[in-house]
Design an enzyme around this catalytic site. Structure first.
Site, PDB file in Angstrom:
ATOM      1  N   HIS A 101       0.867  -1.179   0.000  1.00  0.00           N
ATOM      2  CA  HIS A 101       0.000   0.000   0.000  1.00  0.00           C
ATOM      3  C   HIS A 101       0.904   1.229   0.000  1.00  0.00           C
ATOM      4  CE1 HIS A 101      -2.268  -3.133   2.184  1.00  0.00           C
ATOM      5  NE2 HIS A 101      -3.380  -2.550   1.764  1.00  0.00           N
ATOM      6  N   ASP A 104       2.224   2.063   3.369  1.00  0.00           N
ATOM      7  CA  ASP A 104       3.139   1.090   3.979  1.00  0.00           C
ATOM      8  C   ASP A 104       4.580   1.548   3.875  1.00  0.00           C
ATOM      9  OD1 ASP A 104       0.974  -0.634   4.268  1.00  0.00           O
ATOM     10  OD2 ASP A 104       1.439  -1.757   2.440  1.00  0.00           O
TER      11      ASP A 104
END
Length: 449
Positions: A101, A104
Site C-alpha cells: 500500500h 506502507d
C-alpha cells in the site's frame, strides 16, 4: 550473511527429514509441473505491510515483534532502511514479487503534497533495488482506510472533501504503479460500506465508487499504465457491511457499472471464510465467470469469526486452490500468490518472518503437486463426467442445447412413476471422494525425493 542473520533458503526435498525447517521440502522453483516451472504457476509475492510493518499487536497487548530496523527511530530513516531489508529477504526466500500500500512504504506528511514527497524518496530507492535484483511489483494499492479522515469511507464517504482527497491519493498511487511496472493494481474497500442503513444512501454511495473506479481507469489509460485492475472482496471488518462482500457481489457490481472490461478479482482465503464460503468456492465463481485475477494466500481459523491472516498451512485447502488454478491455466492474466499473512504474535523473532514464508510456500507447492497428479489421472474430470452423464444424450442433451420448453419437460415427465425417477438418481459416494483426495495427497507427496 547480510542484514538478516539467515542464509538463502534452499530446496532440499524430503532427504533431510521433516524437521528441517529452514529449507523448502516441496517448493523447487524450477521444477516443471504441468508444462510450467513451479515458480511460474505460483508467482509468490511478499506483502510489505504484514512483513515489515506488522508489530504483532492485538486488541489486548502491544507489539512483540523483534525487527532489526527498529533501531532507526526517525520514521523516514526507518522507511528507507526497510527497503534494503525487504529486498534482501525477497532474495533469500527466492521470491520474485512483492506488494504494498502507498502508506506502507513511507510516512504521511501533514498535506498530500508532503506525503507525496516522502513517497518519492522511498520509491526512488525501491526502483533502484528492483533494477539491481530483478524483483518485480506484483501489485500496489492505496490505503484509503487507516487514516481517521476515512472514518466513513473514501470513495463512498458522505463528505466530498474526503472523496476528493482519496482521488488525489489514488492519482499518485497509480503513477507509482506505472513507474515501478506493477503488473496489477488492487482496490480493497475496507471502509467502503456502511455501519447502519438508517443513515446510508446505498445507491448513491455505490454510484460514487463506480465513478471513482472509472476515473482511475481513465487516468491509468492516460498515463499508459497497463496493469490489470483488481477488486478484493471482503464482507466485513472493519466496516459492518462492505459493498464488495464476496466474488459474486463484486462481479455483479462490475456488471452493473460497466466495469467488466477493466476489473478482475483479487481473492483472499480468510475473506472467503468471513463471507461464509470456502476459498475454492470464491475462486470457482471468479474462474467460471472470467474474473480470476490474483490471489492473496492466507487462511483463517475456522473457530474464530474474524480476519486472522494466518500463513497458509492447510494442505487440503491449497490442493483445492491449485486445482482451480490448473483448470484456469494461470492465476489470472498477471496474477500471483501474495502472502497477505503475518506470523502469530508468539512467533516474534526475526527468523520467524522466514519460517512463516517457508511454511506458506511449501504448502502451496505441495498443493500444486497433488492437484497436478489428480489432474493427470483425470480423477475429478471422470467424477464430473459420470455425475452429469445424463446430459450427454436424450432429454438431458436437449436441455443443455436449449431445445426444450416447459411443455416438452411436462410431456416427458407426466407419466413417469416415482420409482423410475428415484432410480435415475445415483449416490455421490462423497466420503469416498474425500478419502480419495486424501490418498492423492499422501501418494503425490511421497513421490518427492
Amino acid at each position: 550473511m547480510g542484514l538478516w542473520d539467515v542464509d538463502k533458503i534452499e530446496y532440499v526435498g524430503r532427504a533431510k527429514g521433516p524437521k528441517e525447517d529452514f529449507a523448502f521440502h516441496y517448493y523447487d522453483a524450477d521444477k516443471v509441473v504441468a508444462g510450467k516451472k513451479m515458480k511460474d504457476w505460483l508467482r509468490f509475492g511478499v506483502a510489505w505491510w504484514h512483513t515489515f510493518n506488522q508489530e504483532l499487536v492485538d486488541p489486548f497487548g502491544t507489539g512483540t515483534a523483534h525487527r532489526p530496523y527498529y533501531k532507526y527511530t526517525d520514521p523516514m530513516d526507518q522507511a528507507l532502511a526497510k527497503v534494503d531489508y525487504a529486498f534482501e529477504l525477497f532474495q533469500k526466500l527466492g521470491v520474485e514479487y512483492f506488494c504494498f500500500h502507498d502508506r506502507d512504504i513511507a510516512p504521511e506528511g501533514d498535506t498530500l503534497r508532503e506525503t507525496n514527497a516522502n513517497l518519492d524518496k522511498v520509491v526512488d530507492k525501491i526502483e533502484e533495488n528492483m533494477k539491481s535484483t530483478g524483483v518485480k511489483l506484483l501489485w500496489n494499492t492505496s490505503s484509503l482506510f487507516t487514516n481517521p479522515r476515512f472514518v466513513s469511507g473514501a470513495a463512498t464517504s458522505p463528505f466530498a472533501d474526503i472523496y476528493a482527497y482519496a482521488g488525489g491519493q489514488l492519482k499518485k498511487s497509480l503513477e507509482i504503479g506505472k513507474r515501478l511496472g506493477a503488473e496489477n493494481y488492487v482496490f480493497w474497500g475496507g471502509r467502503e460500506g456502511y455501519e447502519n442503513l438508517w443513515n446510508t444512501e446505498m445507491k448513491r454511495e455505490t454510484d460514487h465508487i463506480a465513478k471513482f473506479f472509472h476515473m482511475c481507469a481513465d487516468y491509468a489509460k492516460e498515463i499508459g499504465f497497463e496493469a490489470q485492475f483488481l477488486i478484493e472482496p471482503k464482507p466485513k471488518e472493519p466496516t459492518l457491511h462492505q459493498y464488495d462482500f464476496d466474488a459474486a457481489t463484486a462481479i455483479e457490481f462490475l456488471r452493473n457499472h460497466d466495469l467488466t472490461d477493466v476489473f478482475k478479482l483479487n481473492l483472499e482465503g480468510n475473506h472467503a471464510n468471513l463471507a461464509g464460503h470456502t476459498y475454492q468456492h470464491e475462486i470457482r465463481v471468479a474462474r467460471e465467470s472470467g474474473f480470476l485475477g490474483s490471489l492473496d494466500a492466507n487462511q483463517g481459523d475456522k473457530l474464530i469469526g474474524w480476519d486472522m491472516d494466518e500463513f497458509p498451512t492447510d494442505l487440503y485447502e491449497t490442493v483445492a486452490v491449485m486445482w482451480e488454478v490448473l483448470q484456469a491455466g494461470s492465476i489470472g492474466p498477471h496474477g500471483g500468490l501474495n502472502f497477505d499473512a503475518k506470523p502469530r504474535r508468539t512467533s516474534f523473532y526475526e527468523e520467524d518472518l522466514f519460517r512463516s514464508h517457508i511454511a506458506g510456500m511449501d504448502t502451496y507447492a505441495a498443493g500444486l503437486l497433488v492437484a497436478d497428479k489428480m489432474n493427470q489421472d483425470g480423477f475429478i474430470q471422470d467424477l464430473m463426467a459420470e455425475r452429469y452423464s445424463s446430459y450427454d444424450s436424450g432429454i438431458g442433451k436437449d436441455i443443455d442445447e436449449g431445445n426444450v420448453t416447459l411443455a416438452d419437460l411436462e410431456a416427458y415427465s407426466l407419466d413417469k412413476p416415482q420409482s423410475e425417477l428415484i432410480a435415475a438418481t445415483k449416490s455421490d459416494h462423497l466420503e469416498s471422494v474425500k478419502a480419495t483426495i486424501n490418498n492423492y495427497i499422501i501418494d503425490a507427496l511421497s513421490e518427492v525425493e
